[in-house]
Design an enzyme around this catalytic site. Structure first.
Site, PDB file in Angstrom:
ATOM      1  N   ILE A 209     -11.098  -4.298  20.918  1.00  0.00           N
ATOM      2  CA  ILE A 209     -10.837  -2.924  20.472  1.00  0.00           C
ATOM      3  C   ILE A 209     -10.285  -2.057  21.594  1.00  0.00           C
ATOM      4  O   ILE A 209     -10.011  -0.889  21.394  1.00  0.00           O
ATOM      5  CB  ILE A 209     -12.125  -2.268  19.903  1.00  0.00           C
ATOM      6  CG1 ILE A 209     -13.280  -2.391  20.903  1.00  0.00           C
ATOM      7  CG2 ILE A 209     -12.492  -2.866  18.557  1.00  0.00           C
ATOM      8  CD1 ILE A 209     -14.500  -1.605  20.481  1.00  0.00           C
ATOM      9  N   GLY A 210     -10.109  -2.604  22.770  1.00  0.00           N
ATOM     10  CA  GLY A 210      -9.555  -1.784  23.838  1.00  0.00           C
ATOM     11  C   GLY A 210      -9.310  -2.597  25.088  1.00  0.00           C
ATOM     12  O   GLY A 210      -9.962  -3.605  25.333  1.00  0.00           O
TER      13      GLY A 210
ATOM     14  N   GLY B 276      -8.285  -1.093  32.755  1.00  0.00           N
ATOM     15  CA  GLY B 276      -7.795  -1.610  34.026  1.00  0.00           C
ATOM     16  C   GLY B 276      -8.309  -2.992  34.348  1.00  0.00           C
ATOM     17  O   GLY B 276      -7.544  -3.918  34.600  1.00  0.00           O
TER      18      GLY B 276
ATOM     19  N   LYS C 114     -11.563  -5.915  29.088  1.00  0.00           N
ATOM     20  CA  LYS C 114     -11.260  -5.797  27.670  1.00  0.00           C
ATOM     21  C   LYS C 114     -12.554  -5.455  26.955  1.00  0.00           C
ATOM     22  O   LYS C 114     -13.631  -5.899  27.364  1.00  0.00           O
ATOM     23  CB  LYS C 114     -10.722  -7.121  27.131  1.00  0.00           C
ATOM     24  CG  LYS C 114      -9.286  -7.393  27.511  1.00  0.00           C
ATOM     25  CD  LYS C 114      -8.799  -8.637  26.809  1.00  0.00           C
ATOM     26  CE  LYS C 114      -7.303  -8.782  27.005  1.00  0.00           C
ATOM     27  NZ  LYS C 114      -6.789  -9.991  26.354  1.00  0.00           N
ATOM     28  N   VAL C 115     -12.432  -4.673  25.885  1.00  0.00           N
ATOM     29  CA  VAL C 115     -13.635  -4.293  25.152  1.00  0.00           C
ATOM     30  C   VAL C 115     -13.586  -4.928  23.766  1.00  0.00           C
ATOM     31  O   VAL C 115     -12.562  -4.867  23.085  1.00  0.00           O
ATOM     32  CB  VAL C 115     -13.749  -2.767  25.038  1.00  0.00           C
ATOM     33  CG1 VAL C 115     -15.063  -2.391  24.377  1.00  0.00           C
ATOM     34  CG2 VAL C 115     -13.651  -2.128  26.405  1.00  0.00           C
TER      35      VAL C 115
ATOM     36  N   LYS D  39     -18.073  -5.197  26.901  1.00  0.00           N
ATOM     37  CA  LYS D  39     -17.002  -5.006  27.863  1.00  0.00           C
ATOM     38  C   LYS D  39     -16.966  -6.225  28.767  1.00  0.00           C
ATOM     39  O   LYS D  39     -17.889  -6.470  29.529  1.00  0.00           O
ATOM     40  CB  LYS D  39     -17.282  -3.755  28.673  1.00  0.00           C
ATOM     41  CG  LYS D  39     -16.194  -3.410  29.635  1.00  0.00           C
ATOM     42  CD  LYS D  39     -16.417  -2.018  30.158  1.00  0.00           C
ATOM     43  CE  LYS D  39     -15.320  -1.677  31.139  1.00  0.00           C
ATOM     44  NZ  LYS D  39     -15.529  -0.389  31.745  1.00  0.00           N
TER      45      LYS D  39
ATOM     46  N   ASP E  97     -13.988   9.400  37.505  1.00  0.00           N
ATOM     47  CA  ASP E  97     -12.866   9.131  36.605  1.00  0.00           C
ATOM     48  C   ASP E  97     -13.110   9.786  35.254  1.00  0.00           C
ATOM     49  O   ASP E  97     -12.992   9.140  34.219  1.00  0.00           O
ATOM     50  CB  ASP E  97     -12.655   7.622  36.473  1.00  0.00           C
ATOM     51  CG  ASP E  97     -11.307   7.297  35.826  1.00  0.00           C
ATOM     52  OD1 ASP E  97     -10.499   8.239  35.654  1.00  0.00           O
ATOM     53  OD2 ASP E  97     -11.068   6.133  35.491  1.00  0.00           O
TER      54      ASP E  97
END
Ligand SMILES: *[C@@H]1O[C@H](CO)[C@@H](O)[C@H](O)[C@H]1NC(C)=O
Ligand SMILES: *[C@@H]1O[C@H](CO)[C@@H](O)[C@H](O)[C@H]1NC(C)=O
Ligand SMILES: *[C@@H]1O[C@H](CO)[C@@H](O)[C@H](O)[C@H]1NC(C)=O
Ligand SMILES: *[C@@H]1O[C@H](CO)[C@@H](O)[C@H](O)[C@H]1NC(C)=O
Ligand SMILES: *[C@@H]1O[C@H](CO)[C@@H](O)[C@H](O)[C@H]1NC(C)=O
Length: 945
Positions: free
Chosen positions: A678-679, A682, A685-686, A700, A800
């Site tokens: 889903i994402g 950097g 990956k999620v 994650k 961040d």
């Protein structure tokens, strides 16, 4: 209207002149004004604000006259009468603006820009000027005395600059006359080149038409000139946050039209003149944070209009003035930290609109009147540190808007009102240090928003009501120094938000410590000392990861201490005076040491035991050596790159109360199949993982290579270390982590709505995020950061913060995520590192210094908050907006156009408050940014001066 007509008329005349034979020499009207403006423009370089300002040579008929230029207004005769370039991001000086060319100028409005340098002394030539606003710039200047020439000015605002007044003439007798010899005397040097604080020039009293005078937030010192009393038209006088000293001039009593008087945060002293009572139009009066003494002005509400009154942090003494008692208009009152006396029951009345009153730390006596129950809009009532006796009236429980109630350190007696649970909005309740008796009311469980409860140092008796376990937001609970008895209800273990302190010491609690207290994993300080607790310390206490202080002394506890690093290293005094506690630590006897306890009479027994122990130790040693060599053999065969990750080679799950397995995760993500992804970020990956029992997690995964680069391991460990210590409702929950040779992954709470960036980027999502939700999101992020910066030891800097790293729950609540670049800010270690963070959110100082502080997060938060208000990344707007705090930026110009403008006045106020707070946060100077704690508190209470 007349303005428009004027413009068109002048244009028509102008065109007519052009068309007619040039008998009037129309084409080359020697336009001094245009020339002066163009000369000024040249000093700015290429700023787009001046696009329409073009020289007559290159101009055509429509742009020839400066009257058509942006920000310039003319009268019918074509003379410039107004220059208005407020809020345009102007960056430069006004030193090159030749004021002698504008004999007709009425208005000069340059507020909220980035102007630097001096105010030219020939500003006094603008003899018709009526309006001058240079506020919120960085002008670095002495206030030119020639201003005294501008006798028609009715509004003079130079607040929030670096402007100062004239030097004290007694120090420099001839400071204003230049030395004839031309030698640089000390005085002239001071006059020209440095800005020692100076006085407010007495000559300002010549500006007889002044209605508004604002000098606040600059650098004036010395006395307030009595001549200000001559300004009989004044309605607003702002002299706050300067370094003024001396008394309030008696002449102020003549300012009959004054609505607003700000004198707070100065060094003013002496008595406040009675004559202030003559100011029958006063609506706002701020005297706070000075050194005033004597009585409060007796007729302070004489005009019956006073709404906002502060006198806190002074040395006022004597009674509360009678005129305050009947002042029904009051909305906010701050009198804390004075020496005021009198009877609180008699000296205050009923104030239907009152929202905030703080009377703490005075010498008020008497009882609390039931009348306070009539102040239905009260959100804050504080009267701590007085001599108030009697009972707490039941009527106080009618204040259903109350957020903070503090009656601590008085002499209140009787019981706590049984209906106290009706105060359902209460966040903080303190009744400590009184003489309250009877039980803690069962209804206290109704305080579902309560974050802090302090009933310590009273004479309360009976059991702790188990309903207290329903106050699920409690962060701080103090019931110490009472006569509470019976057992500790296990429901206290439900207070998982407890964080600062759980203090039940000095009571008569008995029975065993409930093992459910082991669920308080955020708790930092636990005190159960001086009770009659018995049995064992629950082994679940080894789950109290956040503990930094514990005290279990003076009880009847026995058995081993919990097996955790914290308990192994805690001071022995924390466990002293108990029945029989043991553990492998200094000051306590070791557990299972039965033979020493049985005495040394039977020597044979001892010999046998010694031999047997030696034998078993040597067997153990052999087994260990065997295991070690086996492991060594294996690890040589393993990938050589594993490094420190090796220690967590087995699957570790923390904080997770259901059972789930590594295998389940692999299955749920179809072995990390792309369809579940889903994402992508950097380093990671999620994946979305739906477990067999229906629970959903976000996984994650950091890498699937066999060779894990150190960078990844570092980033992974940072994230784990930071996150496991964070527990906050606005921070994404980490359930577990796994470091396995092929996979490194973190198991998070799944956030259904994805990132804030995603939802803001599409119109449907943006509309769903209405103003109320957006305000909640900003508040949520502020609370999370405040928690990280101020409640974590050591503090954690996120580094961040961006809209990509703020996720939304199904209720669109904000949760801060991604601590990949966060690092524990250890005061001993250096904080100088490579730049981390997302472009557009990174604080400017990182570009040159790289010193990472909490203030970098504050900056990014400011950008984020503005982004939430505007709907997209505010890039250019930021360079436009000046850093100083400013109340008057055009809200309508910045708000996300996809939402209709806020309806209620209330929420518009809230939005402008937020906007200003955001602007404060991205102040280029880190020192000038507020802390996240103060941002978070201001957002919560919403108190503006
Ligand atoms: C004349 O002014 C108009 C309006 O500002 C502009 O669009 C046009 O380009 C100008 N022409 C010249 C030759 O400058
Ligand atoms: C004050 O104004 C007069 C004319 O109105 C002018 O001659 C004089 O120079 C001005 N003084 C200053 C200090 O600007
Ligand atoms: C204000 O002026 C003083 C003296 O010139 C200077 O040291 C200081 O940096 C200035 N502050 C700002 C914010 O410009
Ligand atoms: C209370 O506030 C309302 C609304 O702001 C106002 O209309 C009313 O006059 C106020 N009441 C008093 C007594 O000042
Ligand atoms: C109390 O506040 C509410 C809204 O916050 C307002 O509508 C009401 O007028 C206030 N009460 C009084 C008496 O002013």
């Amino acid at each position: 209207m007349p303005n428009y007509q004027g413009k068109y008329l002048s244009l028509a005349v102008f065109l007519a002149l052009l068309v007619l034979p040039s008998s009037c020499n129309g084409n080359s009207v020697p336009n001094r004004e245009a020339k002066a403006l163009l000369k000024w423009k040249e000093s700015f370089g290429n700023q787009s604000i001046f696009q329409s300002w073009v020289t007559p040579a290159t101009a055509n008929a429509t742009t020839q006259s400066p009257c058509r230029w942006r920000g310039v207004t003319c009268n019918n005769a074509g003379n410039v009468i107004a220059i208005n370039l407020a809020y345009t991001g102007l960056k430069g000086t006004i030193e090159n603006l030749d004021f002698s060319s504008f004999p007709n100028l009425l208005r000069l409005d340059l507020k909220v820009n980035q102007l630097t340098g001096k105010i030219p002394s020939n500003i006094g030539l603008l003899s018709k000027l009526q309006f001058l606003d240079l506020s919120t710039n960085s002008l670095n200047s002495r206030l030119p005395l020639s201003l005294a020439n501008l006798t028609l000015v009715y509004e003079l605002d130079i607040s929030r600059n670096n402007i100062t007044g004239e030097l004290d003439p007694s120090l420099f007798p001839d400071a204003n006359s230049r030395s004839k010899t031309g030698l640089m005397s000390l005085k002239n040097f001071l006059l020209q080149d440095t800005l020692l604080s100076g006085r407010i020039p007495n000559e300002i009293g010549n500006l007889k038409h002044l209605s508004l005078l604002a000098l606040d937030g600059s650098h004036f010192c010395g006395p307030i000139p009595p001549s200000l009393g001559n300004l009989s038209s004044l309605t607003v006088l702002q002299l706050s946050s300067l370094q003024l000293s001396g008394n309030i001039p008696v002449s102020f009593g003549t300012l009959r039209k004054l609505n607003i008087l700000y004198l707070h945060i100065n060094h003013l002293s002496g008595f406040v003149p009675e004559e202030l009572g003559n100011l029958s139009s006063l609506v706002v009066l701020h005297l706070a944070e000075n050194n005033f003494s004597g009585n409060l002005p007796s007729e302070v509400c004489g005009g019956g209009k006073l709404v906002n009154f502060s006198a806190s942090f002074n040395n006022f003494s004597g009674p509360i003035p009678k005129s305050l008692k009947n002042c029904k208009t009051l909305y906010r009152v701050r009198l804390e930290y004075n020496q005021l006396t009198g009877n609180i029951a008699q000296d205050f009345g009923v104030y239907p609109n009152l929202t905030y009153i703080d009377l703490s730390y005075n010498k008020l006596s008497g009882e609390l009147s039931p009348n306070w129950g009539e102040c239905r809009n009260l959100t804050l009532l504080k009267a701590a540190g007085n001599m108030i006796g009697g009972k707490i009236p039941d009527e106080i429980t009618q204040l259903n808007q109350l957020i903070e109630l503090d009656l601590s350190s008085n002499q209140l007696s009787g019981i706590i009102p049984t209906q106290v649970g009706k105060l359902s909005k209460l966040l903080s309740l303190s009744l400590k240090d009184n003489k309250l008796s009877g039980p803690i009311p069962v209804g206290i469980g109704g305080l579902s928003n309560l974050e802090s409860l302090d009933l310590s140092t009273n004479m309360l008796t009976g059991p702790i009501p188990y309903q207290l376990g329903d106050c699920s937001k409690l962060r701080d609970l103090r019931l110490n120094e009472n006569g509470l008895n019976s057992t500790i209800p296990y429901q206290i273990g439900n207070l998982v938000a407890l964080q600062d302190l759980l203090d039940l010491s000095y009571n008569s609690l008995s029975g065993e410590i409930p093992l459910q207290l082991g669920k308080l994993t955020s708790l930092e300080s636990l005190n159960l000392s001086h009770n009659n607790l018995s049995g064992k310390v629950p082994s679940s206490f080894s789950n109290l990861w956040s503990l930094v202080a514990v005290n279990l002394s003076y009880n009847n506890l026995e058995g081993p201490l919990p097996n955790s690093n914290f308990f192994r290293s805690a001071q022995p005094e924390a466990f002293s005076n108990n029945k029989d506690l043991c553990g492998e630590r200094q000051g306590l006897k070791p557990c299972n040491a039965t033979f020493t306890e049985n005495g040394g009479n039977d020597k044979r027994k001892i010999v046998i035991i010694v031999v047997a122990s030696l034998a078993s130790i040597s067997i153990l040693l052999m087994v260990c050596i065997w295991i070690l060599s086996f492991l060594r053999y294996r690890s040589v065969n393993q990938s050589k790159v594993e490094g420190r990750a090796n220690r967590e080679n087995l699957f570790s799950i923390w904080q997770f109360n259901g059972k789930f397995m590594y295998k389940d995760i692999l299955e749920a993500t179809k072995n990390f199949d792309e369809t579940c992804c889903i994402g992508v970020g950097g380093f990671a990956k999620v994946y979305k993982a739906e477990m067999p029992d229906g629970q959903v997690f976000a996984i994650k995964k950091l890498s699937s290579h066999t060779d894990i680069e150190m960078q990844l391991v570092k980033s992974f460990k940072n994230e784990v270390a930071a996150l496991t210590e964070l527990r906050h409702r606005n921070i994404v929950k980490l359930y577990g982590f796994c470091s396995e040779r092929r996979h490194l992954f973190l198991v998070y709470e799944f956030m259904e709505r994805g990132s804030l960036a995603k939802i803001l980027s599409n119109d449907v999502g943006a509309k769903e995020l209405d103003w109320t939700k957006r305000i909640q999101i900003i508040k949520g992020v502020a609370h999370a950061l405040s928690y990280m910066h101020h409640d974590c030891v050591p503090p954690i800097i996120h580094r961040d913060i961006s809209s990509k790293n703020v996720l939304l729950s199904s209720e669109l609540e904000a949760r801060v995520s991604d601590f990949g670049t966060a690092r524990l800010l250890n005061p001993d270690s250096s904080n100088w590192t490579e730049v981390a963070g997302t472009y557009g959110y990174v604080a400017p100082e990182l570009a040159y210094s790289m010193a990472v502080t909490e203030k970098c997060d504050v900056y990014s938060f400011g950008v984020l908050a503005l982004e939430v208000l505007t709907g997209n990344h505010p890039g250019e707007l930021i360079s436009y907006l000046h850093s100083s705090p400013d109340q008057r930026i055009g809200l309508a110009d910045v708000l996300d156009p996809r939402l209709s403008s806020p309806v209620e006045q209330q929420s518009e106020d809230g939005l402008s408050f937020m906007l200003n707070l955001a602007i404060l946060c991205f102040n280029p100077n880190p020192q000038s940014r507020p802390t996240m704690r103060s941002v978070s508190q201001q957002l919560e209470v919403g108190c503006f001066w």
